[in-house]
Design a protein around this motif. Structure first.
Motif, PDB file in Angstrom:
ATOM      1  N   ASP B 172       3.265  -4.521   0.526  1.00  0.00           N
ATOM      2  CA  ASP B 172       4.292  -4.070  -0.683  1.00  0.00           C
ATOM      3  C   ASP B 172       3.918  -2.579  -0.861  1.00  0.00           C
ATOM      4  O   ASP B 172       4.699  -1.827  -1.099  1.00  0.00           O
ATOM      5  CB  ASP B 172       4.768  -4.577  -1.877  1.00  0.00           C
ATOM      6  N   VAL B 173       3.072  -2.772  -2.012  1.00  0.00           N
ATOM      7  CA  VAL B 173       2.649  -0.828  -2.733  1.00  0.00           C
ATOM      8  C   VAL B 173       1.186  -0.687  -2.837  1.00  0.00           C
ATOM      9  O   VAL B 173       0.534  -0.900  -1.701  1.00  0.00           O
ATOM     10  CB  VAL B 173       2.840  -1.186  -4.177  1.00  0.00           C
ATOM     11  N   ILE B 174       0.694   0.677  -2.669  1.00  0.00           N
ATOM     12  CA  ILE B 174      -0.688   0.805  -2.909  1.00  0.00           C
ATOM     13  C   ILE B 174      -1.528   0.719  -3.320  1.00  0.00           C
ATOM     14  O   ILE B 174      -1.677  -0.048  -4.413  1.00  0.00           O
ATOM     15  CB  ILE B 174      -0.804   2.586  -3.200  1.00  0.00           C
ATOM     16  N   ILE B 189      -2.538   1.149   2.363  1.00  0.00           N
ATOM     17  CA  ILE B 189      -0.870   2.168   2.139  1.00  0.00           C
ATOM     18  C   ILE B 189       0.053   2.120   2.590  1.00  0.00           C
ATOM     19  O   ILE B 189      -0.313   1.970   4.358  1.00  0.00           O
ATOM     20  CB  ILE B 189      -1.051   4.231   2.345  1.00  0.00           C
ATOM     21  N   PRO B 190       1.090   1.237   2.443  1.00  0.00           N
ATOM     22  CA  PRO B 190       2.732   1.244   3.278  1.00  0.00           C
ATOM     23  C   PRO B 190       2.306   1.694   4.794  1.00  0.00           C
ATOM     24  O   PRO B 190       2.934   2.605   3.788  1.00  0.00           O
ATOM     25  CB  PRO B 190       3.111   1.081   1.925  1.00  0.00           C
ATOM     26  N   CYS B 215      -1.844  -1.367  -9.259  1.00  0.00           N
ATOM     27  CA  CYS B 215      -0.567  -2.106  -8.443  1.00  0.00           C
ATOM     28  C   CYS B 215       0.062  -2.918  -8.614  1.00  0.00           C
ATOM     29  O   CYS B 215       1.180  -4.426  -8.258  1.00  0.00           O
ATOM     30  CB  CYS B 215      -0.976  -3.223  -6.923  1.00  0.00           C
TER      31      CYS B 215
END
Lengths: 617, 349
Positions: B172-174, B189-190, B215
């Motif tokens: 999803d997010v970092i 990282i996505p 996050c």
């Protein structure tokens, strides 16, 4: 004459609220910047105090996670964009024309426009608080946490648009000061006779011109992603890349650090000579070190991204550039120290704060060099060690330097002295409080406390140091109360300052405190770096001019504040448009029209009002 | 083990450690970066101490010089300041001096980067870690039944004395994967696959980890554990994981829980059973774990029941986020207790 383009009559009264809202006088705009920045300093400080109350104990439930995340986001954004930058702008505005022997900046109305955009942009962003959409994704807003998927409310929209509005004003100010410094210097004020503060302002102005466009681009991309479903940072499969945001943000973000610190370096470089009674050691080196820092500042951004996996080559290259930037910084520190050598050092409050800057900034610089070691950074990154480091640079450095400047130039700005005993109390409280707050954070980082956590478990061993930190933050708060009292007291009953209370050497001290609105009765001719110390180059100015003989100064104007308001409301309209399309479009179009009208009004308006000009002749 | 440049001068190291740890040991933390338990964490600490000492010497020297200058040259009646404008030789000297000091830390930095880029040993254990808001998923390629991935969550199991190479991804997010005692952090990282520095754990034990990149709302509660086991313990863990749980004795709470768990199997998997949901964390060998809720709560029956009933009373989950529903309205207390009993019965024995 066709020049009468105003709907409203031009306000020509020298006092009153309208005089301030329409002022184009660089000194008044400087004061507006300073007062506004101080207000936001209190706001950002309170946000910090609530965070410290939360972190004072393990598993605390004082505030929710959502609130805490909003607090650190807005504390960072506020302190960077609404406190330290505008504080620098306050000094640029008030001092640069006085220091170079000019009567105003090159573009006085543009200057007012910059201020109003800063104020309105800051209000727009903070207005989110009342809409229950306080930005909460961290002050560097890493994608994809800012995308519609992960940031559902308008919080990110307020943040983006607030920064964009403020950024327009900042960029305009950058151009304004480059032109002012390069073109408006008094006869004989060669570049290498300028006070170091003017040099640092020039470098900062160039940094703004080159560093803000990447931020504007990043913010615009993000805005388009959020409003129009473009794909710069969001849909990875379709080719976007969250790291693109980080590159753009830090290409802005690292020069930004120097935008924040160089004004303080300039202030200290002018305060040290006054209170050691001798010239700055190695003026040329200090100036060129500043220029080198300005250039290198654009080549170190990846040290914010050492743990993003860019690979050994990128990390090695940026480790080297980051270490390189320590060299000009070290040169400055050694030159400041050498200025003390052989001096006759007088410990007035401005000097104490300058020495506080010198020692604390140096420690922040040294911990910064530690981050350049990528191995060490892989442990320190995103921990309290980083929080400690940048507070040593931005609080111990920038805020101490700016406070030194306030104590130094307050007499010139207000015509009154600040109290020395209260000032010294302020210094020692701030110095002790600062170190109690931020020194233990280094150790918290070493023992593994990540930044941006609203809570921590008891068995982590973080609690004792956090209690010291929170206690220290209360001492800083007390120091700010003392400072506020000192200012308030002097505004009411401060001792008269006279032209040059410190026996300082630079041009701004040759004129009365506070200065005439036209600054210099006659433009002085400068023959030395330290004109007021150099007997052969002594500047003797005539006293105030008789009223009928005053120089003609630009008259106040409504248009800068109107245009700034229109731009901010167009931004606000974009947010309204998200919820109510018709209402949003109405606001955007009506405010767009007001903006157009303001631009025409501005362009067609004569510099002096007709009534005013005829009164002179 | 000598992949990295390390300063094997015991006197220097011991003396400096004693000095630096004096203050730190008082507040011992399971996430201390100054208590390394792997080769890479050890090599980082060596260079960490070097730069700390260099920075401290410079800082201390400048502060002492400053105080001395302030005392020596304080204003005295009748003594005027000397009007010195500069000194070219001195200024050149203190431009060169920082360069020399920087070489002292710069050269080891480059050696470390070079060392960290080298290939791991051939018997390296590969693990893929995937970050989710707000938990971690681990795949061991080829270690599952019939050469599939062995999948587990939140508590990473590694053997000691063997290189471990973790590749990092995000759903999803970092996020950022960090085990302070074992290895510095690297971001998840996505859209990218990052690789954590290969590490080789010295000692059997449990190590704390935590997400280090903000996050979202529950970032502070995205923690994990690493259990380092001997090679044979590690191998038995893999075998037990793949064998799946023994059928619980009929009539027990665990047996009823196994049936009730069907309603969880849309999201959760237990290796060797019909439950193969891949939305939430894999719960194979859950009884072996020391924590639940991504390292936030101790794994006890009481905590597990409370967690299933209402995850939101433990983790701040924003509205609309993809996370476990609140079950106290969907299951009754007995069912929740049964499920808890079942999950806690999933051990290697």
């Amino acid at each position: 004459m066709a020049a009468n383009t105003s709907i409203l009559r031009r306000p020509l009264a020298p006092t009153g609220i309208w005089a301030w809202m329409t002022t184009v006088d660089h000194k008044r705009i400087g004061i507006l910047y300073g007062v506004t920045a101080f207000f936001f300093f209190m706001l950002g400080g309170m946000e910090a105090l609530i965070m410290r109350a939360q972190l004072a104990s393990a598993e605390s439930t004082l505030v929710s996670a959502a609130t805490f995340n909003a607090l650190f986001t807005m504390h960072g954004t506020t302190m960077v964009f609404m406190v330290v930058m505008p504080s620098g702008a306050a000094f640029f505005n008030f001092l640069v024309p006085l220091m170079i022997g000019a009567r105003d900046v090159a573009f006085p109305r543009l200057n007012a426009f910059s201020y109003w955009l800063f104020l309105f942009g800051a209000i727009l962003m903070n207005f989110s608080f009342f809409m229950n959409a306080f930005p909460d994704m961290g002050w560097f807003g890493y994608a994809p946490l800012t995308s519609n998927e992960f940031s559902i409310s308008n919080s990110t929209d307020y943040w983006v648009l607030g920064l964009l509005v403020m950024g327009i004003g900042t960029t305009a100010a950058g151009f304004n000061f480059v032109v002012t410094i390069l073109n408006m210097r008094a006869p004989g004020m060669t570049l290498m006779r300028m006070p170091v503060f003017v040099w640092m302002t020039l470098i900062v102005a160039f940094l703004i011109i080159f560093a803000f466009p990447p931020l504007t681009i990043a913010l615009t991309f993000l805005l388009f992603d959020r409003f129009f479903d473009t794909n710069f940072f969001v849909d990875i499969g379709a080719g976007s890349d969250p790291l693109l945001w980080q590159h753009l943000f830090w290409i802005f973000g690292h020069p930004e650090v120097y935008i924040l610190i160089l004004p303080a370096m300039g202030i200290v470089s002018d305060v040290l000579p006054t209170f050691t009674r001798k010239p700055l050691f190695g003026y040329t080196m200090v100036v060129f070190a500043g220029v080198v820092i300005g250039f290198l500042g654009f080549g170190v951004w990846v040290h914010h991204m050492f743990v993003t996996g860019l690979g050994p080559w990128a990390n090695a290259a940026f480790a080297a550039t980051t270490m390189a930037i320590a060299v000009p910084t070290g040169v400055k520190i050694f030159n400041w120290l050498a200025t003390l050598y052989g001096g006759s050092i007088i410990f007035k409050t401005p000097m104490l704060f300058a020495l506080g800057f010198l020692s604390m900034f140096m420690l922040g610089g040294l911990s910064g060099v530690m981050h350049a070691v990528t191995a060490v950074d892989s442990q320190q990154s995103d921990t309290y060690f980083i929080v400690a480091h940048f507070h040593y640079v931005l609080f111990g450095g920038a805020i101490f330097g700016l406070t030194s400047g306030i104590y130094y130039w307050f007499p010139k700005i207000s015509g009154k002295m600040l109290s020395e005993p209260i000032g010294k109390l302020h210094f020692w409280l701030m110095f002790i409080g600062f170190n109690l707050t931020f020194m233990p954070m280094h150790i918290l980082g070493v023992i593994g406390m990540p930044r941006r956590i609203y809570t921590y478990a008891e068995d982590m061993g973080f609690e004792p140091l956090n209690q010291i930190v929170s206690g220290g933050s209360l001492i800083i708060a007390l120091a700010i109360v003392v400072f506020t009292f000192n200012i308030a007291r002097s505004v009411r009953q401060g001792e008269p300052a006279g032209d040059n209370p410190w026996g300082a050497p630079t041009l701004e001290w040759s004129i009365p405190s506070p200065p005439h609105h036209y600054n210099f009765p006659v433009i002085p001719t400068v023959r030395s770096q330290y004109p007021l110390w150099d007997e052969n180059a002594n500047v003797v100015l005539p006293p105030a001019l008789p009223a009928h003989n005053e120089p003609i100064m630009p008259d106040p104007s409504y248009w800068p504040i109107m245009l700034a308001f229109a731009i901010t409301m167009v931004a606000g309209g974009l947010i309204i448009w998200q919820g109510h399309a018709i209402a949003g479009l109405t606001v955007i179009s009506s405010m767009g029209l007001l903006g157009m009208r303001s631009i025409f009004g501005w362009v067609l308006e004569p510099m002096e009002d007709e009534a005013h000009v005829s009164a002179h002749h | 083990m000598a992949r990295f440049l390390t300063f094997r001068t015991p006197i220097l190291k011991v003396a400096l450690m004693a000095l630096l740890l004096a203050a730190l040991s008082a507040c011992g933390s399971p996430q201390s970066t100054f208590d390394p338990k792997s080769d890479v964490a050890d090599s980082i600490l060596t260079i960490y101490i070097l730069v700390t000492v260099v920075a401290s010497i410079v800082g201390f020297a400048v502060l002492v010089a400053m105080v001395w200058l302030l005392i020596k040259f304080r204003a005295k009646p009748g003594v005027a300041a000397r009007q010195i404008h500069g000194n070219n030789k001195l200024e050149v000297a203190w431009t060169i001096a920082p360069i020399l000091v920087l070489l002292v830390i710069g050269i080891p930095t480059m050696f470390w980067i070079e060392g960290s880029a080298r290939e791991p040993a051939p018997d390296v254990l590969e693990v893929e870690a995937i970050g989710h808001q707000w938990w971690f998923e681990y795949h061991y390629p080829g270690l599952g039944p019939d050469g599939t991935d062995l999948i587990t969550a939140n508590e990473l199991i590694v053997p000691v004395g063997r290189d471990v190479r973790v590749t990092l991804q995000s759903d999803d997010v970092i996020h950022s994967f960090w085990i302070p005692q074992l290895v510095g952090k690297t971001d998840m990282i996505p859209g990218r696959t990052n690789v954590l520095h290969t590490f080789n754990v010295y000692e059997v034990g449990t190590y704390y980890g935590q997400c280090a990149e903000f996050c979202g709302e529950a970032h502070a509660l995205m923690r994990f554990r690493v259990h380092a086991k001997t090679t044979s313990d590690f191998n038995s863990w893999v075998a037990a994981h793949n064998a799946g749980p023994a059928t619980p004795e009929p009539g027990t709470a665990a047996a009823r829980g196994a049936l009730a768990f069907a309603s969880c199997s849309g999201c959760h998997a237990v290796s060797g059973t019909a439950a193969q949901g891949r939305i939430g964390p894999d719960l194979s060998l859950f009884g072996e774990r020391t924590t639940l809720a991504a390292g936030v709560l101790e794994n006890s029956d009481q905590n597990l029941r409370a967690w299933i009933s209402d995850v939101r009373s433990f983790k701040p989950i924003p509205e609309g986020a993809r996370f476990m529903p609140t079950f106290n309205a969907m299951l009754d207390e007995t069912q929740i207790a049964d499920i808890s009993a079942y999950l806690r019965s999933l051990t290697a024995e």
